[in-house]
Design a protein around this motif. Sequence first.
Motif, PDB file in Angstrom:
ATOM      1  N   PHE A  87       0.983   3.118   2.256  1.00  0.00           N
ATOM      2  CA  PHE A  87       1.707   1.751   1.772  1.00  0.00           C
ATOM      3  C   PHE A  87       3.404   1.898   1.538  1.00  0.00           C
ATOM      4  O   PHE A  87       4.232   1.534   1.921  1.00  0.00           O
ATOM      5  N   ARG A 101      -0.186  -5.109   0.758  1.00  0.00           N
ATOM      6  CA  ARG A 101       0.290  -4.267  -0.313  1.00  0.00           C
ATOM      7  C   ARG A 101       0.321  -5.229  -1.770  1.00  0.00           C
ATOM      8  O   ARG A 101      -0.251  -4.592  -2.642  1.00  0.00           O
TER       9      ARG A 101
ATOM     10  N   LYS B   8      10.172  -5.618   0.511  1.00  0.00           N
ATOM     11  CA  LYS B   8       9.533  -4.658   0.050  1.00  0.00           C
ATOM     12  C   LYS B   8      10.043  -4.411  -1.862  1.00  0.00           C
ATOM     13  O   LYS B   8      11.158  -4.309  -1.952  1.00  0.00           O
TER      14      LYS B   8
END
Lengths: 132, 98
Positions: A87, A101, B8
Amino acid sequence: MRIVNILKWSIVIILIAIIAMVYRIFNPIHSMFFPKCPFFVITGFKCPGCGSQRAIHYLLNFDILKAINENVLLVLSIPYLFAGIVFESLLVPSDKILKWRKRLFGQRAIIIIVAIIVAFWIGRNLVTNDIN
Amino acid sequence: MENFNNQKPPKSWLVESILVTLFCCLPFGIAGIVNASRVESRFYAGDIDGANRASAEAKKWTMVSFFIGIAIAIIYFILVIAGVASAFKIAGAANAYS
């Protein structure tokens, strides 16, 4: 810069291979050259990581049952840690991957992990007191 | 407010922290894991700066733990070698007298 990177990773891979060979050939129980856990030496209680070196030795010899007996947390964590590396290495993850995630490695997951580590730490000292 | 669910988070060092906790037997690994949790909570709360700071902290504690672990292993190895060498010396001296 790229050559430096290749060189760096080659050295890392060679080092890991050498260490893996040493851990495959030598059992930490029968050799005094492997470091003892400082926590265990000082307190007499096992820490969550105690038995990791022996577990690695048995895993490298494909003896999973003995490895579980030495440190079940280490054996169980391997697929999870591997997933974590995968990941982390995805530079441009899709929304779906980000969602997974967050589920697997997000804050709630980390709190559960810490709880598991602490429970294992206490539990393994309650269940058995033999030095192995 | 911006939606951070499609971005992210910064590197949380979670995997590395768990590894040093399992192999170095040190509470610093736990400090790394706690900071990994801060990276996640701050990032999804929109505190990007805070998440980056927690990421740096997590890295620091993981590195501290890693190098202390390596240092203990090296010191232990040197002590064992020294102990073995002196044991041979004593054995050698004993043989000389017998």
